[in-house]
Design an enzyme around this catalytic site. Structure first.
Site, PDB file in Angstrom:
ATOM      1  NE  ARG A 118      -4.288  -1.309   0.055  1.00  0.00           N
ATOM      2  CZ  ARG A 118      -4.387  -2.387  -0.735  1.00  0.00           C
ATOM      3  NH1 ARG A 118      -3.391  -2.701  -1.536  1.00  0.00           N
ATOM      4  NH2 ARG A 118      -5.474  -3.126  -0.731  1.00  0.00           N
ATOM      5  CG  HIS A 155      -3.327  -1.278  -7.024  1.00  0.00           C
ATOM      6  ND1 HIS A 155      -3.718  -0.619  -5.888  1.00  0.00           N
ATOM      7  CD2 HIS A 155      -3.333  -2.604  -6.686  1.00  0.00           C
ATOM      8  CE1 HIS A 155      -3.964  -1.496  -4.927  1.00  0.00           C
ATOM      9  NE2 HIS A 155      -3.732  -2.714  -5.389  1.00  0.00           N
ATOM     10  CD  GLU A 200      -3.139   2.792  -5.457  1.00  0.00           C
ATOM     11  OE1 GLU A 200      -4.139   2.163  -5.873  1.00  0.00           O
ATOM     12  OE2 GLU A 200      -2.167   2.247  -4.921  1.00  0.00           O
TER      13      GLU A 200
HETATM   14  C1  8YV Z   1      -6.804  -5.835  -5.319  1.00  0.00           C
HETATM   15  C2  8YV Z   1      -5.051  -5.401  -3.558  1.00  0.00           C
HETATM   16  O1  8YV Z   1      -6.893  -5.829  -6.676  1.00  0.00           O
HETATM   17  O2  8YV Z   1      -6.106  -7.302  -2.656  1.00  0.00           O
HETATM   18  C3  8YV Z   1      -5.548  -6.244  -2.447  1.00  0.00           C
HETATM   19  O3  8YV Z   1      -5.344  -5.835  -1.294  1.00  0.00           O
HETATM   20  O4  8YV Z   1      -4.362  -4.498  -3.348  1.00  0.00           O
HETATM   21  C4  8YV Z   1      -5.374  -5.634  -4.971  1.00  0.00           C
HETATM   22  O5  8YV Z   1      -4.517  -6.595  -5.469  1.00  0.00           O
HETATM   23  C5  8YV Z   1      -7.686  -4.776  -4.751  1.00  0.00           C
HETATM   24  O6  8YV Z   1      -7.614  -4.709  -3.380  1.00  0.00           O
HETATM   25  C6  8YV Z   1      -9.104  -5.011  -5.153  1.00  0.00           C
HETATM   26  O7  8YV Z   1      -9.984  -4.403  -4.256  1.00  0.00           O
END
Ligand code: 8YV
Length: 331
Positions: free
Chosen positions: A245, A292, A274
């Protein structure tokens, strides 16, 4: 068992892969987002009117105000994704709303992308691609676009959960020496299998690494974990990769150091605001910026959808959902 029990009503905030939406429509009264436009808090609340479950994604801010405003019918927030930093877990717990996520099924894809960035930055792949595509390549020379070797270097992994361990296994294939910092030390067997060295003190680990990979969840404790002070502990040849993150790194402080050359490079898949990426980062050659993409494979996204469905199904059938997230616990 009442065969005529109405199907659970499920509000989904973003367009999901077609097989997932098809299955959701079979099992639930699914309120889908056909346009895929991100929803405002007001439109999320409207979609939740009379719903049993809400399925948000990382692009939705399910903050305390929104959780408090959810209709009483909503008993479950079944997140599409593993990270839940966009959901106020305490507010959900206060209203006895269960929260689930999708662990495990995006581990390998995220680890693969981490390695892609880890290779791309020191081998100057982004810079080289821009040059080649721009028609500016003047031809091979012995000193042209020399990068730094990856094989055999020290990799410090921050957050040694599923994804961190999957990164470590891949990095061993490049004969990298695996170091890690985690809230808890791994058990002896796992540590031995990964040939990983534990650093209780993150500051000390940073000072000794060639590469650092961020693989921990973003929580209030890990927000700006890599702040200006810690970034200054890195050796100047160090490369940072972040597929976790954006908020775990102070993006402005990182951009300053990348520009000054006191951090050699960065491979980033996630950002503080983002889809915004700071101008300071955009102008730098020594960064590789991905939008992402960590879990963005068709296989991964379908598996994530299947997890969401399994969580909703078991919860609405009166069982404990497999992937319940509790406030303050590991995700
Ligand atoms: C997802 C991500 O695509 O799963 C996670 O925490 O960061 C991503 O890979 C995203 O969260 C979808 O909501």
């Amino acid at each position: 068992m009442n065969g005529h029990r109405p199907k659970p009503v499920v509000a989904v905030t973003r367009k999901l892969p077609a097989p997932v939406e098809t299955r959701m429509m079979e099992l639930f009264q699914a309120r889908l987002n056909g346009t895929d436009a991100p929803m405002t808090p007001a439109s999320i609340l409207a979609a939740c009117d009379g719903a049993d479950a809400l399925v948000p994604t990382v692009t939705d801010s399910i903050d305390a105000a929104l959780v408090r405003a959810l209709p009483d019918t909503v008993r479950l927030i079944a997140n599409f994704g593993v990270g839940v930093n966009h959901i106020d877990l305490a507010a959900a717990a206060a209203r006895h709303i269960a929260v689930t996520n999708t662990p495990g099924v995006l581990t390998d894809d995220t680890a693969d992308l981490t390695i892609a960035l880890l290779l791309a930055v020191p081998r100057r792949l982004g810079e080289g691609e821009r040059l080649a595509r721009g028609g500016k390549w003047g031809g091979w020379s012995p000193t042209f676009m020399m990068g730094r070797r990856v094989t055999g270097k020290r990799l410090g992994i921050i957050g040694m959960g599923r994804i961190g361990q999957a990164v470590a296994r891949r990095a061993r294939g490049f004969e990298m020496a695996i170091h890690y910092h985690n809230r808890r030390r791994l058990d002896d067997e796992t540590e031995a299998a990964l040939e990983a060295s534990y650093w209780e003190d993150l500051d000390q680990m940073l000072a000794h690494m060639d590469f650092v990979s961020v693989n921990c969840p973003q929580t209030p404790e890990t927000f700006h974990l890599l702040d200006a002070r810690r970034l200054d502990l890195l050796p100047p040849h160090a490369v940072i990769v972040n597929t976790a993150r954006g908020g775990i790194i102070d993006e402005a402080a990182l951009a300053e150091r990348l520009a000054a050359g006191t951090v050699a490079g960065a491979g980033l898949d996630v950002y503080e605001a983002e889809p915004g990426i700071s101008e300071a980062l955009m102008g730098l050659e020594n960064v590789v910026l991905a939008p992402h993409l960590g879990s963005a494979t068709i296989e991964g996204r379908i598996a994530m959808g299947e997890k969401v469905i399994a969580n909703i199904k078991s919860f609405t059938d009166g069982h404990a959902p497999p992937d319940r997230v509790m406030p303050g616990l590991d995700v």
